[in-house]
Design an enzyme around this catalytic site. Sequence first.
Site, PDB file in Angstrom:
ATOM      1  N   SER A  13       8.119   4.657   1.034  1.00 39.98           N
ATOM      2  CA  SER A  13       7.564   5.924   0.960  1.00 39.98           C
ATOM      3  C   SER A  13       6.279   5.916   0.314  1.00 39.98           C
ATOM      4  O   SER A  13       5.293   6.868   0.359  1.00 39.98           O
ATOM      5  CB  SER A  13       8.562   6.721   0.078  1.00 39.98           C
ATOM      6  OG  SER A  13       8.909   6.458  -1.199  1.00 39.98           O
ATOM      7  N   ARG A  65       7.822 -21.179  -1.759  1.00 37.38           N
ATOM      8  CA  ARG A  65       6.992 -20.012  -2.077  1.00 37.38           C
ATOM      9  C   ARG A  65       5.794 -20.194  -1.554  1.00 37.38           C
ATOM     10  O   ARG A  65       4.963 -19.271  -1.013  1.00 37.38           O
ATOM     11  CB  ARG A  65       7.268 -20.103  -3.614  1.00 37.38           C
ATOM     12  CG  ARG A  65       6.540 -18.457  -3.862  1.00 37.38           C
ATOM     13  CD  ARG A  65       6.315 -18.254  -5.450  1.00 37.38           C
ATOM     14  NE  ARG A  65       7.421 -18.377  -6.205  1.00 37.38           N
ATOM     15  CZ  ARG A  65       8.486 -17.447  -6.448  1.00 37.38           C
ATOM     16  NH1 ARG A  65       8.385 -16.322  -5.548  1.00 37.38           N
ATOM     17  NH2 ARG A  65       9.378 -17.688  -6.993  1.00 37.38           N
ATOM     18  N   MET A  90       9.004  -6.693  -2.612  1.00 29.22           N
ATOM     19  CA  MET A  90      10.116  -7.263  -3.336  1.00 29.22           C
ATOM     20  C   MET A  90      10.158  -8.870  -3.569  1.00 29.22           C
ATOM     21  O   MET A  90      11.205  -9.423  -3.418  1.00 29.22           O
ATOM     22  CB  MET A  90      11.696  -6.847  -3.092  1.00 29.22           C
ATOM     23  CG  MET A  90      11.580  -5.209  -3.201  1.00 29.22           C
ATOM     24  SD  MET A  90      11.171  -4.506  -4.709  1.00 29.22           S
ATOM     25  CE  MET A  90      12.790  -4.750  -5.672  1.00 29.22           C
ATOM     26  N   ARG A  91       8.991  -9.333  -3.235  1.00 29.91           N
ATOM     27  CA  ARG A  91       9.044 -10.853  -3.529  1.00 29.91           C
ATOM     28  C   ARG A  91       7.844 -11.111  -4.695  1.00 29.91           C
ATOM     29  O   ARG A  91       7.012 -10.440  -4.841  1.00 29.91           O
ATOM     30  CB  ARG A  91       8.406 -11.618  -2.326  1.00 29.91           C
ATOM     31  CG  ARG A  91       8.879 -11.109  -1.010  1.00 29.91           C
ATOM     32  CD  ARG A  91      10.458 -11.598  -1.019  1.00 29.91           C
ATOM     33  NE  ARG A  91      10.791 -13.079  -1.378  1.00 29.91           N
ATOM     34  CZ  ARG A  91      11.875 -13.566  -1.300  1.00 29.91           C
ATOM     35  NH1 ARG A  91      12.868 -12.697  -1.665  1.00 29.91           N
ATOM     36  NH2 ARG A  91      12.082 -14.879  -1.749  1.00 29.91           N
ATOM     37  N   LEU A  93       5.269 -13.271  -6.280  1.00 28.07           N
ATOM     38  CA  LEU A  93       4.083 -14.009  -5.615  1.00 28.07           C
ATOM     39  C   LEU A  93       3.459 -15.095  -6.516  1.00 28.07           C
ATOM     40  O   LEU A  93       3.342 -15.082  -7.809  1.00 28.07           O
ATOM     41  CB  LEU A  93       2.827 -12.952  -5.325  1.00 28.07           C
ATOM     42  CG  LEU A  93       3.445 -11.803  -4.105  1.00 28.07           C
ATOM     43  CD1 LEU A  93       2.398 -10.771  -4.335  1.00 28.07           C
ATOM     44  CD2 LEU A  93       3.467 -12.609  -2.915  1.00 28.07           C
ATOM     45  N   ASN A 107      -0.300  -2.931  -7.840  1.00 28.69           N
ATOM     46  CA  ASN A 107       1.123  -2.723  -7.658  1.00 28.69           C
ATOM     47  C   ASN A 107       1.663  -1.459  -8.521  1.00 28.69           C
ATOM     48  O   ASN A 107       1.021  -1.037  -9.312  1.00 28.69           O
ATOM     49  CB  ASN A 107       1.969  -4.042  -8.487  1.00 28.69           C
ATOM     50  CG  ASN A 107       3.352  -4.204  -8.319  1.00 28.69           C
ATOM     51  OD1 ASN A 107       3.827  -3.610  -7.180  1.00 28.69           O
ATOM     52  ND2 ASN A 107       3.993  -4.506  -9.440  1.00 28.69           N
ATOM     53  N   HIS A 109       4.838  -0.039 -10.445  1.00 29.33           N
ATOM     54  CA  HIS A 109       6.337  -0.547 -10.973  1.00 29.33           C
ATOM     55  C   HIS A 109       7.039   0.835 -11.587  1.00 29.33           C
ATOM     56  O   HIS A 109       6.259   1.311 -12.427  1.00 29.33           O
ATOM     57  CB  HIS A 109       6.262  -1.447 -12.282  1.00 29.33           C
ATOM     58  CG  HIS A 109       7.421  -2.205 -12.609  1.00 29.33           C
ATOM     59  ND1 HIS A 109       8.137  -2.579 -11.927  1.00 29.33           N
ATOM     60  CD2 HIS A 109       8.067  -1.866 -13.954  1.00 29.33           C
ATOM     61  CE1 HIS A 109       9.262  -3.423 -12.653  1.00 29.33           C
ATOM     62  NE2 HIS A 109       9.246  -2.647 -13.905  1.00 29.33           N
ATOM     63  N   LEU A 144       4.285 -11.505 -13.917  1.00 28.74           N
ATOM     64  CA  LEU A 144       5.330 -10.422 -13.208  1.00 28.74           C
ATOM     65  C   LEU A 144       5.062  -9.121 -13.700  1.00 28.74           C
ATOM     66  O   LEU A 144       5.502  -8.869 -14.985  1.00 28.74           O
ATOM     67  CB  LEU A 144       6.647 -10.927 -12.756  1.00 28.74           C
ATOM     68  CG  LEU A 144       7.369  -9.629 -12.192  1.00 28.74           C
ATOM     69  CD1 LEU A 144       7.250  -9.738 -10.747  1.00 28.74           C
ATOM     70  CD2 LEU A 144       9.069 -10.233 -12.448  1.00 28.74           C
TER      71      LEU A 144
HETATM   72  C1  GRF Z   1       9.513   2.094  -5.915  1.00 29.60           C
HETATM   73  O1  GRF Z   1      10.248   2.961  -6.796  1.00 29.60           O
HETATM   74  C2  GRF Z   1       8.746   1.335  -6.463  1.00 29.60           C
HETATM   75  O2  GRF Z   1       8.314   1.414  -7.601  1.00 29.60           O
HETATM   76  C3  GRF Z   1       9.589   0.196  -6.471  1.00 29.60           C
HETATM   77  O3  GRF Z   1      10.207   0.072  -5.563  1.00 29.60           O
HETATM   78  C4  GRF Z   1      10.201   1.264  -4.764  1.00 29.60           C
HETATM   79  C5  GRF Z   1       9.886   1.270  -3.474  1.00 29.60           C
HETATM   80  O4  GRF Z   1       9.922   2.502  -2.890  1.00 29.60           O
HETATM   81  N1  GRF Z   1       8.757  -1.023  -6.788  1.00 29.60           N
HETATM   82  P1  GRF Z   1       9.289   2.841  -1.507  1.00 29.60           P
HETATM   83  O5  GRF Z   1       9.389   1.501  -0.596  1.00 29.60           O
HETATM   84  O6  GRF Z   1       7.793   2.903  -1.685  1.00 29.60           O
HETATM   85  O7  GRF Z   1       9.913   3.863  -0.930  1.00 29.60           O
END
Ligand code: GRF
Length: 209
Positions: A13, A65, A90-91, A93, A107, A109, A144
């Site tokens: 999203s 990795r 979600m990896r 790096l 990024n 977070h 990270l």
């Molecule tokens: C978001 O909350 C982002 O901050 C976190 O994972 C979620 C990803 O959502 N790292 P989307 O895939 O962008 O919908």
Amino acid sequence: MKRIVILISGRGSNMEAIAQRCAQERWPAQVVAVIANRRQAAGLDYARMHGIATAVVDHQRFSTREAFDSALAEAIDAHRPDLVVLAGFMRILGDNFVRRYEARMLNIHPSLLPAFPGLHTHRRAIDAGCKVSGATVHLVTPQLDHGPIVIQSVVPVLPDDSEETLAARVLATEHRIYPQAVQWFVRGELQIEGGVVRHRGGASQLLLQ
Ligand code: GRF
């Protein structure tokens, strides 16, 4: 025209919010590719439907990795990016990968960094009794969920919040601050001084909800 490559792992999203605003507001930029580490990442469908190139680099196919990182870098570099955007990627790096895209990788977070790096941020914010939470867009450094902060959003944590309700409130702000940060970057409006990112024109780098 700045070339943006977005990395996702799932829903995508944030990627969608960035791609939409980039096209609608005619930024001097284009999302040239969306790359996922999972074939099932739902965001790939959005990218395909909007004529954006896609690729999958499945981390499960690599035993180290380093091997995954170099295959990923190859897929990214094929699109000659000016900016790499991690959007729910979600990896973790490796250092070499991060250095390769130094000062041109962002990024997001879902916490007010430096609080709560890593996973389960909303649960941890609720359990800690935090009265506010939010999201942070930052330049990526080898540590990270760390690195110079571009913009943060702040939302209240309500007494009856669950992980899900807090996540939804934070996510709505992510969709505003991430496109904003990317727009600033592609317009060359950001500068880093002593590890601190500033908007050259003095725009607010804080969204208070
Ligand atoms: C978001 O909350 C982002 O901050 C976190 O994972 C979620 C990803 O959502 N790292 P989307 O895939 O962008 O919908």
